[in-house]
Design an enzyme around this catalytic site. Structure first.
Site, PDB file in Angstrom:
ATOM      1  N   GLY A   1     -64.488  10.161  42.115  1.00 24.09           N
ATOM      2  CA  GLY A   1     -63.885   9.102  42.767  1.00 24.09           C
ATOM      3  C   GLY A   1     -64.198   7.180  41.912  1.00 24.09           C
ATOM      4  CB  ALA A   2     -64.825   3.867  42.047  1.00 29.09           C
TER       5      ALA A   2
ATOM      6  CG  HIS B   1     -44.665 -14.510  25.541  1.00 32.50           C
ATOM      7  ND1 HIS B   1     -43.588 -12.697  25.311  1.00 32.50           N
ATOM      8  CD2 HIS B   1     -43.114 -14.162  23.980  1.00 32.50           C
ATOM      9  CE1 HIS B   1     -43.853 -12.516  24.615  1.00 32.50           C
ATOM     10  NE2 HIS B   1     -43.313 -13.228  23.426  1.00 32.50           N
TER      11      HIS B   1
END
Length: 473
Positions: A189-190, A452
């Site tokens: 898991g994390a 951007h």
């Protein structure tokens, strides 16, 4: 007779607890918070924050090793383990001091000691605190919030009991006294993956063992598969559908008996083992059974407003069960207090809109339903996907590994989920979180102008891709 009366007492000063206390004070309640160890709780002192400091060190170290890719020269790159750990501890101490300041600023009384609920009367259970001097003091409050958090789950198997030396929990893994050349991580898991990523980046030979069929099992399958390929490319060994049967301890190493999905058992030697198989709520020793609070599988049972069903008594955060996330605990604290205060604008927590983040290399982040869960729930979906390698900012950063995936309801255009793997996705995910909170549709993402060059443009392109309108692939 109670010595001091409050409108609100919070037991536990982790993220959920101290945020609940602050909100209560803001709403005019006379508030106290009880903490047995450190302000900020496990998250700030032994979890979220110090681990991120360690992972930042690993990220910088990795980048330094690839300096030539940026036209730079860096030779004989090494690390000082003690200095790495001390930086992490210094950051935790700084932020713990910040919580102390917030308590003073909001006029919240801090009571250091161990709390226990006692009896019940017309205004709720009393809170008995055993101070650091051993003396007990009784406090009465109209409302009491249990925010005692959780601790690492252990395995009741031979040799796998954490001992602080050979078998580590997260606490020992973030303050190592030696650098393990060979490390076994049980659980993907994390927490397990973050420690695996940290030690692997610094040069440890890491082996991750997971009982189910894929790593990061809470994530979208495509993300899990991509992450595994990336980690293995970095030199990490990963075994799924595999379990550790037992561990034999030696003087300064262990022999692990590991059974794979083929049923064969092998013996492997490691310097240290990290247990990362989940957590269990801190429900013992605080008098829950004495006042009638229901506990199921190690977690306090609460309703949508965080009430335990016992008059004047509530619970928030990890002690209530998954997802075990600091931001979930904070949000629950605010919901609980505002509901107590009679707010007409407060809403129950929507667990489906809680973002999850894993700070490995590459990072992983998600919110909402995976593609598989959306289909299982009966949705007909449109799925969009956009790769990092097609994003100008990612290419300029030298971070071309990863993708952004979005899942929409074909019928309504509702964003059902978003899943990312790559650089800085733990920062990007909140854009989708806001979109879900505002019930945004695909059109809203189409018409939002993304600056951007930024990584966030991939969020736009992923939404466009779900409807056959992608621009840059």
């Amino acid at each position: 007779m109670a010595e001091t009366k409050f409108d609100m007492i919070v037991i536990g000063a982790g993220p959920g607890g101290y945020v609940a206390a602050i909100r209560a004070s803001q709403l005019g309640m006379k508030t106290a918070i009880v903490e047995r160890e450190h302000l900020g709780g496990v998250c700030l002192n032994w979890g979220c924050i110090p681990t991120k400091a360690l992972l930042r060190t690993a990220e910088v170290y990795t980048n330094m090793q690839h300096a030539s890719a940026y036209g730079l020269k860096a030779e004989n790159i090494t690390f000082d383990l003690d200095a790495v750990v001390q930086r992490s501890r210094k950051i935790a101490k700084q932020l713990s001091g910040g919580v102390s300041y917030l308590m003073k600023k909001n006029k919240i009384e801090v009571i250091m000691g161990e709390a226990r609920l006692k009896g019940a009367n017309g205004s709720g259970p009393a809170v008995v605190v055993k101070g650091q001097d051993g003396k007990e003091t009784t406090y009465q409050s109209k409302h009491t919030i249990i925010a005692t958090g959780a601790r690492a789950r252990t395995i009741p198997q031979a040799g796998l009991e954490p001992d602080g030396k050979l078998i580590w929990t997260a606490r020992e893994a973030m303050t190592p006294d030696t650098f393990p050349k060979r490390l076994l991580v049980i659980g993907s898991g994390a927490i397990g993956i973050e420690f695996a990523s940290f030690y692997n980046a610094l040069g440890s030979d890491v082996h991750v063992v997971e009982m189910v069929d894929r790593i990061l099992p809470a994530e979208d399958k495509e993300v899990s598969a991509f992450a595994r390929k990336s980690f293995e490319g970095q030199g990490m060994k990963i075994s799924t559908e595999t379990k550790v049967d037992k561990v034999e301890k030696k003087a300064n190493s262990v022999i692990a008996h590991i059974t794979g999905k083929d049923g064969k058992t092998v013996k492997e030697e490691y310097d240290r083992v990290v247990l990362a198989i989940g957590i269990v709520g801190n429900t013992e020793g605080i008098g829950l059974e004495d006042v009638g609070v229901k506990v199921d599988r190690g977690h306090v049972q609460v309703d949508e407003w965080l009430s335990t069903g016992v008059k004047g008594l509530y619970a928030i955060g990890d002690v209530c069960g998954p997802p075990w996330l600091a931001h979930k605990a904070e949000h629950e604290g605010v919901i609980c207090v505002e509901k107590i205060a009679g707010s007409n604008s407060v809403h129950p927590l929507d667990v489906g809109r809680i973002p999850g983040c894993t700070y490995c290399q590459p990072q992983v982040a998600s919110v909402g339903l995976t593609e598989a869960k959306a289909k299982a729930a009966g949705y007909k979906v449109k799925v969009g996907k956009f790769p990092f390698q097609a994003n100008g900012k990612a290419v300029a950063l030298g971070e071309q590994e990863g993708f952004v995936k979005t899942v929409f309801d074909e019928k309504t255009g509702e964003l059902l989920g978003a899943h990312m793997i790559g650089a800085e996705v733990t920062e990007l995910i909140q854009g989708f979180g806001i979109g879900m909170a505002m019930e945004a549709t695909e059109e809203d993402f189409f018409h939002t102008i993304f600056p951007h060059p930024t990584l966030s443009e991939m969020m736009h392109e992923s939404a466009l891709d779900a409807y056959g309108r992608v621009m840059h692939t």
